[in-house]
Write an enzyme that holds these catalytic residues in place. Sequence first.
Site, PDB file in Angstrom:
ATOM      1  N   TYR A   7      60.905 125.058  14.369  1.00 52.03           N
ATOM      2  CA  TYR A   7      60.999 124.327  13.390  1.00 52.03           C
ATOM      3  C   TYR A   7      60.342 124.519  12.212  1.00 52.03           C
ATOM      4  CZ  TYR A   7      59.792 120.216  10.417  1.00 52.03           C
ATOM      5  OH  TYR A   7      59.580 119.509   9.435  1.00 52.03           O
ATOM      6  N   HIS A  57      61.412 117.918  -2.860  1.00 53.47           N
ATOM      7  CA  HIS A  57      60.396 117.247  -2.605  1.00 53.47           C
ATOM      8  C   HIS A  57      59.511 116.876  -3.925  1.00 53.47           C
ATOM      9  CE1 HIS A  57      61.821 117.962   1.417  1.00 53.47           C
ATOM     10  NE2 HIS A  57      60.580 117.471   2.066  1.00 53.47           N
ATOM     11  N   ASN A  85      52.884 120.431   3.443  1.00 52.74           N
ATOM     12  CA  ASN A  85      52.675 119.949   4.618  1.00 52.74           C
ATOM     13  C   ASN A  85      51.443 119.904   5.108  1.00 52.74           C
ATOM     14  OD1 ASN A  85      54.195 119.881   7.932  1.00 52.74           O
ATOM     15  ND2 ASN A  85      54.430 118.450   6.582  1.00 52.74           N
ATOM     16  N   TYR A 127      19.171  85.950  -2.363  1.00 52.57           N
ATOM     17  CA  TYR A 127      19.792  87.397  -1.688  1.00 52.57           C
ATOM     18  C   TYR A 127      20.200  88.504  -2.465  1.00 52.57           C
ATOM     19  CZ  TYR A 127      20.531  83.831   2.423  1.00 52.57           C
ATOM     20  OH  TYR A 127      20.294  83.157   3.494  1.00 52.57           O
ATOM     21  N   ARG A 160      16.659  90.126  -2.786  1.00 49.77           N
ATOM     22  CA  ARG A 160      15.944  90.175  -1.460  1.00 49.77           C
ATOM     23  C   ARG A 160      16.763  91.052  -0.642  1.00 49.77           C
ATOM     24  NH1 ARG A 160      15.332  85.261   2.800  1.00 49.77           N
ATOM     25  NH2 ARG A 160      15.908  84.101   0.666  1.00 49.77           N
ATOM     26  N   PHE A 188      49.344 116.615  10.101  1.00 52.65           N
ATOM     27  CA  PHE A 188      49.700 116.194   8.617  1.00 52.65           C
ATOM     28  C   PHE A 188      49.343 114.849   8.496  1.00 52.65           C
ATOM     29  CE2 PHE A 188      53.770 116.890  10.984  1.00 52.65           C
ATOM     30  CZ  PHE A 188      53.866 115.469  11.157  1.00 52.65           C
ATOM     31  N   GLU A 235      60.124 110.027  10.907  1.00 51.07           N
ATOM     32  CA  GLU A 235      59.145 109.760  10.642  1.00 51.07           C
ATOM     33  C   GLU A 235      58.696 108.320  10.605  1.00 51.07           C
ATOM     34  OE1 GLU A 235      58.966 112.137   7.149  1.00 51.07           O
ATOM     35  OE2 GLU A 235      59.454 114.089   8.227  1.00 51.07           O
TER      36      GLU A 235
END
Length: 509
Positions: free
Chosen positions: A52, A82, A194, A277, A280, A326, A411
């Site tokens: 792959y 991409h 990646n 608060y 404090r 990834f 995915e």
Amino acid sequence: MVVLTGQSLTIEDAKNVLYEYMFVSASVESMKKVEKSREAVENIVKQKKVVYGITTGFGKFSDVLIESDDVEELQWNLIHSHACGVGEPFPEVVSRAMVLLRANALLKGYSGVRTVVIERLLDLLNARIHPVIPQQGSLGASGDLAPLAHLALVLMGEGEVFYQGERMEAITALSKVGIVPLTLKAKEGLALINGTQAMTAMGLVNYIEAEQLAYQTEAIAALTLEGLRGIEDAFDPRVHEARGYHQQTEVAERIRRMVSGSQLITKQGELRVQDAYSLRCIPQVHGASWQALDYVKEKLEIEMNAATDNPLIFDDGEKVISGGNFHGQPIALAMDFMKIAVAELANISERRIERLVNPQLNDLPPFLSPVPGLQSGAMIMQYCAASLVSENKTLAHPASVDSIPSSANQEDHVSMGTIASRHAHQIIQNVRRVLAVELICALQAVEYRGIEKMASFTKSLYEEARKLIPSITQDRVFSKDIEIAASWLNKMDWKAFVDRNLPTTQYGY
């Protein structure tokens, strides 16, 4: 010089590279690992093994075999297809961090790139050439594909960069410094895109800014304590040791040191029995945010030295494993945690601002106005702070609880970690402006009380701030003051200021 090994990069090292532009090199031993990993890739291509990302397509195309003659074209196509990020570019320092982190990850020797790829990344760093990388378009799993593709384009002599204060074509900047563009070989395009380097780089810069901001909140809170004549008993170490959180104890100790010697701080029962608060509980609230920041720091330093691409090459190429490093879930959760923790610093700060300006809650002039009624003073500054705090509440919604399947459902779970890191950055900018408002109001309050009665540390802070932010003697466009104060907080060397004005302490203890 910072020497990258792929295993030992710290946030302090990164600060030196990102902000001091320290020279960066790669260790000899790490480069040897890279060479062995590359040999394995070349053998896979030569033997036409089906692996792959090396001899196959990507994502849903993982079953499509690529001929050995086409592997270079495969890398070219991968980067170009991409590189579809959109929106405003990441801040230049974040782009620089991406280059640093990508080089460090490749140096682990699991990615199968040539050494020249790492050398080119280091060339970019040392020449201060930073890719223009759009912020939007990453799902935060399968890596930060779109952002990192824009980084990879620059190595190929394409895309745009920031160089010497200008935005220009990458090839122009590379030519100016003599960097030769690369033709990516088998596996190299995939190895470059990646990974989690976009979300981690943004997270790294977020942490550096948030850490400084968290220390500054304590000093500004100390000023407010003086302006409101706060009660020191709530910061007694016995109270905090009784609970057991060291971050809470440390915040209380820093506050005590900051107001040490102040004639404006009161004791329990002197003016009132208890403070609200927001005064404090400063150690409890700020301390809890420090706990979250410590968690974020731990995760970032792991991820900065992690192999996050796919597949990974082990045992000198005998084993190539397709996994899921990834996936950005660890950083997504850390960034969501950071968002909440930092937003809380603004939440409590805004409540202190209200106590500084509201005449029903103090004995100061209403809204710190020099002429109440005729002049509004800090009235609308509190509105501004309230608006920013409210905006942070929407940004603090966790990005990591969302997921959208991609690549034809191959995915099918993604982290949205890059969105989380981007939103964390927005929250940090908003928090800094809220603190700027508290600073302006606290400066005015202590001025009314008497500067000569202040602690030495807070007086030093007052004097430094007054060089930029004048006293409120007349209504003016306070937007300018807020932005000036926020910019000062962002740029000042806080550690040096603390060391100079609290010489008996160690920064952060």
